[in-house]
Design a protein around this motif. Structure first.
Motif, PDB file in Angstrom:
ATOM      1  N   HIS A   7       0.793  -1.020  -0.037  1.00  0.00           N
ATOM      2  CA  HIS A   7      -0.022  -0.027   0.092  1.00  0.00           C
ATOM      3  C   HIS A   7       0.786   1.297   0.031  1.00  0.00           C
ATOM      4  O   HIS A   7       0.296   2.434  -0.376  1.00  0.00           O
ATOM      5  N   ALA A   8       2.006   1.186   0.549  1.00  0.00           N
ATOM      6  CA  ALA A   8       2.917   2.522   0.401  1.00  0.00           C
ATOM      7  C   ALA A   8       3.266   2.642  -0.770  1.00  0.00           C
ATOM      8  O   ALA A   8       3.736   4.088  -1.251  1.00  0.00           O
ATOM      9  N   ALA A   9       3.287   1.699  -1.816  1.00  0.00           N
ATOM     10  CA  ALA A   9       3.482   1.920  -3.131  1.00  0.00           C
ATOM     11  C   ALA A   9       2.307   2.654  -3.975  1.00  0.00           C
ATOM     12  O   ALA A   9       2.551   3.664  -4.658  1.00  0.00           O
ATOM     13  N   THR A  71      -0.371  15.138 -11.722  1.00  0.00           N
ATOM     14  CA  THR A  71      -0.201  13.541 -12.265  1.00  0.00           C
ATOM     15  C   THR A  71       0.120  12.632 -11.016  1.00  0.00           C
ATOM     16  O   THR A  71       0.085  11.540 -11.124  1.00  0.00           O
ATOM     17  N   SER A  72       0.971  13.305  -9.998  1.00  0.00           N
ATOM     18  CA  SER A  72       1.565  12.286  -8.941  1.00  0.00           C
ATOM     19  C   SER A  72       2.171  13.396  -8.028  1.00  0.00           C
ATOM     20  O   SER A  72       2.219  14.693  -8.052  1.00  0.00           O
ATOM     21  N   ALA A  73       2.734  12.509  -6.815  1.00  0.00           N
ATOM     22  CA  ALA A  73       3.371  13.298  -5.870  1.00  0.00           C
ATOM     23  C   ALA A  73       4.472  13.898  -6.510  1.00  0.00           C
ATOM     24  O   ALA A  73       4.793  15.232  -6.458  1.00  0.00           O
ATOM     25  N   THR A  74       5.347  13.376  -7.442  1.00  0.00           N
ATOM     26  CA  THR A  74       6.451  13.597  -7.974  1.00  0.00           C
ATOM     27  C   THR A  74       6.247  15.083  -8.802  1.00  0.00           C
ATOM     28  O   THR A  74       7.052  16.017  -8.781  1.00  0.00           O
ATOM     29  N   ASP A  75       5.055  15.089  -9.294  1.00  0.00           N
ATOM     30  CA  ASP A  75       4.835  16.068 -10.495  1.00  0.00           C
ATOM     31  C   ASP A  75       4.557  17.487  -9.658  1.00  0.00           C
ATOM     32  O   ASP A  75       5.100  18.574  -9.669  1.00  0.00           O
ATOM     33  N   GLY A  76       4.143  17.024  -8.307  1.00  0.00           N
ATOM     34  CA  GLY A  76       3.660  18.292  -7.344  1.00  0.00           C
ATOM     35  C   GLY A  76       4.872  18.825  -6.739  1.00  0.00           C
ATOM     36  O   GLY A  76       5.183  19.989  -6.507  1.00  0.00           O
ATOM     37  N   LEU A  77       5.970  17.952  -6.392  1.00  0.00           N
ATOM     38  CA  LEU A  77       7.307  18.275  -5.711  1.00  0.00           C
ATOM     39  C   LEU A  77       7.805  19.090  -6.676  1.00  0.00           C
ATOM     40  O   LEU A  77       8.639  20.075  -6.406  1.00  0.00           O
ATOM     41  N   ASN A  78       7.910  18.555  -8.023  1.00  0.00           N
ATOM     42  CA  ASN A  78       8.661  19.429  -9.073  1.00  0.00           C
ATOM     43  C   ASN A  78       8.272  20.596  -9.426  1.00  0.00           C
ATOM     44  O   ASN A  78       8.920  21.531  -9.270  1.00  0.00           O
ATOM     45  N   GLU A  97      14.575  11.759   2.548  1.00  0.00           N
ATOM     46  CA  GLU A  97      13.387  11.767   1.357  1.00  0.00           C
ATOM     47  C   GLU A  97      13.402  10.803   0.167  1.00  0.00           C
ATOM     48  O   GLU A  97      14.318  10.515  -0.025  1.00  0.00           O
ATOM     49  N   HIS A  98      12.227  11.071  -0.353  1.00  0.00           N
ATOM     50  CA  HIS A  98      12.063  10.028  -1.833  1.00  0.00           C
ATOM     51  C   HIS A  98      12.898  10.985  -2.642  1.00  0.00           C
ATOM     52  O   HIS A  98      13.082  11.897  -2.691  1.00  0.00           O
ATOM     53  N   ASN A  99      13.403   9.930  -3.624  1.00  0.00           N
ATOM     54  CA  ASN A  99      14.010  10.706  -4.879  1.00  0.00           C
ATOM     55  C   ASN A  99      13.095  11.818  -5.387  1.00  0.00           C
ATOM     56  O   ASN A  99      13.725  12.583  -6.488  1.00  0.00           O
ATOM     57  N   MET A 145      10.305  18.572   3.799  1.00  0.00           N
ATOM     58  CA  MET A 145      10.487  17.585   4.607  1.00  0.00           C
ATOM     59  C   MET A 145       9.133  16.487   4.150  1.00  0.00           C
ATOM     60  O   MET A 145       8.146  16.852   3.855  1.00  0.00           O
ATOM     61  N   GLN A 146       9.659  15.202   4.396  1.00  0.00           N
ATOM     62  CA  GLN A 146       8.324  14.377   4.193  1.00  0.00           C
ATOM     63  C   GLN A 146       7.667  14.180   5.578  1.00  0.00           C
ATOM     64  O   GLN A 146       8.181  14.571   6.795  1.00  0.00           O
ATOM     65  N   HIS A 147       6.340  13.946   5.553  1.00  0.00           N
ATOM     66  CA  HIS A 147       5.396  13.847   6.756  1.00  0.00           C
ATOM     67  C   HIS A 147       5.758  12.516   7.529  1.00  0.00           C
ATOM     68  O   HIS A 147       5.860  12.301   8.639  1.00  0.00           O
ATOM     69  N   ALA A 148       5.932  11.368   6.243  1.00  0.00           N
ATOM     70  CA  ALA A 148       6.364  10.007   7.108  1.00  0.00           C
ATOM     71  C   ALA A 148       7.310   9.536   6.069  1.00  0.00           C
ATOM     72  O   ALA A 148       6.952   9.564   4.902  1.00  0.00           O
ATOM     73  N   SER A 149       8.246   8.515   6.537  1.00  0.00           N
ATOM     74  CA  SER A 149       9.139   8.013   6.024  1.00  0.00           C
ATOM     75  C   SER A 149       8.493   6.770   5.081  1.00  0.00           C
ATOM     76  O   SER A 149       7.585   6.082   5.549  1.00  0.00           O
ATOM     77  N   ASN A 150       9.026   6.492   3.707  1.00  0.00           N
ATOM     78  CA  ASN A 150       8.052   5.602   3.049  1.00  0.00           C
ATOM     79  C   ASN A 150       8.987   4.189   3.370  1.00  0.00           C
ATOM     80  O   ASN A 150       8.423   2.979   2.465  1.00  0.00           O
ATOM     81  N   VAL A 151       9.944   4.226   4.081  1.00  0.00           N
ATOM     82  CA  VAL A 151      10.952   2.962   4.265  1.00  0.00           C
ATOM     83  C   VAL A 151      10.424   2.455   5.836  1.00  0.00           C
ATOM     84  O   VAL A 151      10.125   1.437   5.904  1.00  0.00           O
ATOM     85  N   ALA A 177       2.747  12.232   0.776  1.00  0.00           N
ATOM     86  CA  ALA A 177       2.531  11.050  -0.079  1.00  0.00           C
ATOM     87  C   ALA A 177       2.167   9.802   0.837  1.00  0.00           C
ATOM     88  O   ALA A 177       1.448   9.080   0.521  1.00  0.00           O
ATOM     89  N   GLN A 178       2.944   9.814   2.007  1.00  0.00           N
ATOM     90  CA  GLN A 178       2.608   8.489   2.977  1.00  0.00           C
ATOM     91  C   GLN A 178       1.351   8.992   3.907  1.00  0.00           C
ATOM     92  O   GLN A 178       1.283   7.884   4.838  1.00  0.00           O
ATOM     93  N   THR A 179       0.993  10.050   3.938  1.00  0.00           N
ATOM     94  CA  THR A 179       0.028  10.099   4.930  1.00  0.00           C
ATOM     95  C   THR A 179      -1.560  10.795   4.490  1.00  0.00           C
ATOM     96  O   THR A 179      -2.183  10.714   5.342  1.00  0.00           O
ATOM     97  N   GLY A 199      -2.377  10.983  -5.450  1.00  0.00           N
ATOM     98  CA  GLY A 199      -3.882  10.637  -5.285  1.00  0.00           C
ATOM     99  C   GLY A 199      -4.326   9.239  -5.248  1.00  0.00           C
ATOM    100  O   GLY A 199      -5.002   8.680  -4.915  1.00  0.00           O
ATOM    101  N   HIS A 200      -2.959   8.231  -5.524  1.00  0.00           N
ATOM    102  CA  HIS A 200      -3.201   7.010  -5.795  1.00  0.00           C
ATOM    103  C   HIS A 200      -2.706   5.935  -4.689  1.00  0.00           C
ATOM    104  O   HIS A 200      -2.668   4.875  -4.639  1.00  0.00           O
ATOM    105  N   LYS A 201      -2.337   6.648  -3.484  1.00  0.00           N
ATOM    106  CA  LYS A 201      -1.993   5.882  -2.371  1.00  0.00           C
ATOM    107  C   LYS A 201      -2.937   5.571  -1.258  1.00  0.00           C
ATOM    108  O   LYS A 201      -4.351   5.301  -1.660  1.00  0.00           O
ATOM    109  N   ALA A 202      -2.944   6.414   0.114  1.00  0.00           N
ATOM    110  CA  ALA A 202      -3.969   6.030   0.819  1.00  0.00           C
ATOM    111  C   ALA A 202      -5.207   6.716   0.420  1.00  0.00           C
ATOM    112  O   ALA A 202      -6.331   6.565   1.033  1.00  0.00           O
TER     113      ALA A 202
HETATM  114  C1  LIG Z   1       7.444   9.675   0.295  1.00  0.00           C
HETATM  115  C2  LIG Z   1       7.072   9.682  -0.820  1.00  0.00           C
HETATM  116  N1  LIG Z   1       7.161  11.063  -1.785  1.00  0.00           N
HETATM  117  C3  LIG Z   1       6.956  10.808  -3.014  1.00  0.00           C
HETATM  118  C4  LIG Z   1       6.750   9.605  -3.735  1.00  0.00           C
HETATM  119  C5  LIG Z   1       6.138   9.535  -5.121  1.00  0.00           C
HETATM  120  O1  LIG Z   1       4.867   9.532  -5.352  1.00  0.00           O
HETATM  121  P1  LIG Z   1       4.213   9.385  -6.896  1.00  0.00           P
HETATM  122  O2  LIG Z   1       4.642   7.859  -7.205  1.00  0.00           O
HETATM  123  O3  LIG Z   1       2.977   9.798  -6.784  1.00  0.00           O
HETATM  124  O4  LIG Z   1       4.965  10.236  -7.685  1.00  0.00           O
HETATM  125  C6  LIG Z   1       6.452   8.581  -2.856  1.00  0.00           C
HETATM  126  C7  LIG Z   1       6.090   7.189  -3.521  1.00  0.00           C
HETATM  127  O5  LIG Z   1       6.240   6.327  -2.993  1.00  0.00           O
HETATM  128  C8  LIG Z   1       6.842   8.485  -1.390  1.00  0.00           C
HETATM  129  O6  LIG Z   1       6.557   7.401  -0.828  1.00  0.00           O
END
Ligand SMILES: Cc1ncc(COP(=O)(O)O)c(C=O)c1O
Length: 387
Positions: A7-9, A71-78, A97-99, A145-151, A177-179, A199-202
């Motif tokens: 579910h984290a993916a 389109t994704s968290a990546t899109d918004g972060l960019n 942080e996530h890549n 900063m991320q709200h929660a670690s995805n690891v 993305a994780q909360t 939009g596609h996680k929790a």
């Molecule tokens: C903490 C965190 N940030 C960003 C992302 C990227 O999310 P997206 O796949 O929606 O771009 C993820 C995806 O696993 C994530 O866990």
């Protein structure tokens, strides 16, 4: 059906309301967003407006137009990083942080001459407030900063970190993305300037969707990443300044967004508490069970020590993480993720970088107690010597 523990993916089975909304789009609508005045286009617009309003209420935004479809968290972060940062700016972030944060920042270092301070979380997996205070400089323009670690799922003390950032006068960008969908957000009352999620996680929407909430002061200065058609002010070749159009150039992912809109309406009605509590119960069951299996190493503090999402990283003695994931899939029909989860710095801290990362088991709203028992029985079986 496999026991889905990734579910984290991305979310597991989508709710009926989400599937129906996407089906409605393909069976009955087929229009482009904001581009027509005929009945189907009007109906689509209505559904997305309702979804945006529900999202704004869920996140505590007084003005729904400050909630942007991505389109994704990546899109918004960019969008946030490249739209706010200028030549010579200094940024503070964490090594965990996530890549999708780390890579745009690397690119901005190379191409725009920004400088970045990367803080490593403490033994609890959290950023120290004093470390943050020490890292801030007069030219610090943004803290990400991320709200929660995805690891390992550990929650950052976002409100406390945000107050320090606000007092300093920098922008505060939160990767939720994780909360998102699991914890309440009161955006306008918080020190957050840009809040980004998938939009596609929790939240339970389709892949290819995301959200970006932006404060009025950040919206004033954030430049769009993309310029182009919005279906509004089309007689003018300047990008419209008004929100959300400024950040929504190009045709939107209509089938995905009607699904996300339905998911937001649904989550607003049901609230986040029940989902969070359900996942926490399953997490405690999983954690306690895994702790009792010889050969299992669990990473990060126990949920009773530091609050965390239902994301657990582990090693199983005698196996590489990829082997565990493959065996769980092949012999037990259990879907988990192995590897680095796009967060190399977290693995550097955990000491798992040279070992192929971790096995990540992440639970969701439909995870049952018997699913957790199935996972525990499978890990126990793998942990026992053959023969
Ligand atoms: C903490 C965190 N940030 C960003 C992302 C990227 O999310 P997206 O796949 O929606 O771009 C993820 C995806 O696993 C994530 O866990």
């Amino acid at each position: 059906m496999p026991v889905y523990c990734d579910h984290a993916a991305t979310s597991g089975a989508r709710a009926d309301v989400v599937r129906q909304a996407v089906r409605w789009y393909f069976d009955e609508c087929n229009a482009a967003v904001g581009r027509g005045a005929y009945r189907a286009a009007r109906l689509l617009q209505q559904k997305l407006t309702t979804g945006r309003q529900a999202g704004a209420r869920l996140l505590g935004l007084t003005e729904p137009q400050r909630l942007v479809w991505t389109t994704s968290a990546t899109d918004g972060l960019n969008q946030a990083l490249k739209g706010l940062l200028r030549q010579g700016d200094h940024v503070v972030t964490s090594t965990w942080e996530h890549n999708s944060v780390l890579r745009p920042l690397r690119w901005l270092e190379h191409s725009r001459g920004i400088t970045v301070t990367r803080l490593t979380p403490n033994a609890r997996g959290q950023i120290d407030l004093d470390d943050l205070r020490r890292a801030l400089r007069p030219e610090t323009r943004l803290v990400a900063m991320q709200h929660a670690s995805n690891v390992i799922g550990v929650l950052e003390p976002i409100d406390d970190l945000g107050s320090v950032v606000r007092n300093h006068g920098a922008w505060f960008l939160v990767d939720a993305a994780q909360t998102a969908g699991l914890l309440p957000v009161n955006f306008d009352a918080s020190p957050i300037d840009v809040w980004v999620t998938s939009g596609h996680k929790a939240l339970g929407g389709p892949l290819g969707t995301g959200l970006m909430a932006v404060s009025s002061r950040a919206a004033e200065v954030m430049e769009p990443l993309r310029h182009g058609g919005t279906g509004s002010l089309s007689e003018d070749d300047e990008q419209p300044r008004m929100l959300p159009d400024r950040f929504e150039a190009g045709n939107l992912n209509a089938p995905g967004l009607v699904g996300l809109a339905a998911a937001l309406v649904d989550r607003l009605q049901t609230g986040t508490t029940a989902v969070w509590q359900h996942e926490q119960q399953r997490l405690e069951q999983l954690w306690a069970g895994l702790e009792s299996i010889a050969g299992v190493t669990l990473f990060g503090p126990a949920p009773q020590v530091v609050p965390r999402t239902a994301v657990v990283s582990l090693h199983l003695q005698g196996y590489a993480p990829d082997e565990v994931a493959a065996l769980l899939d092949e012999h037990f029909d259990i879907a988990v993720r192995s590897g680095f989860h796009c967060a190399p710095g977290c693995h550097r801290s955990l000491g798992t970088l040279a070992q192929g990362g971790t096995v990540r088991i992440s639970l969701g709203p439909e995870t049952t107690s018997s699913d957790v028992d199935t996972v525990l029985a499978a890990v126990r079986q793998l942990s026992q010597p053959v023969g």
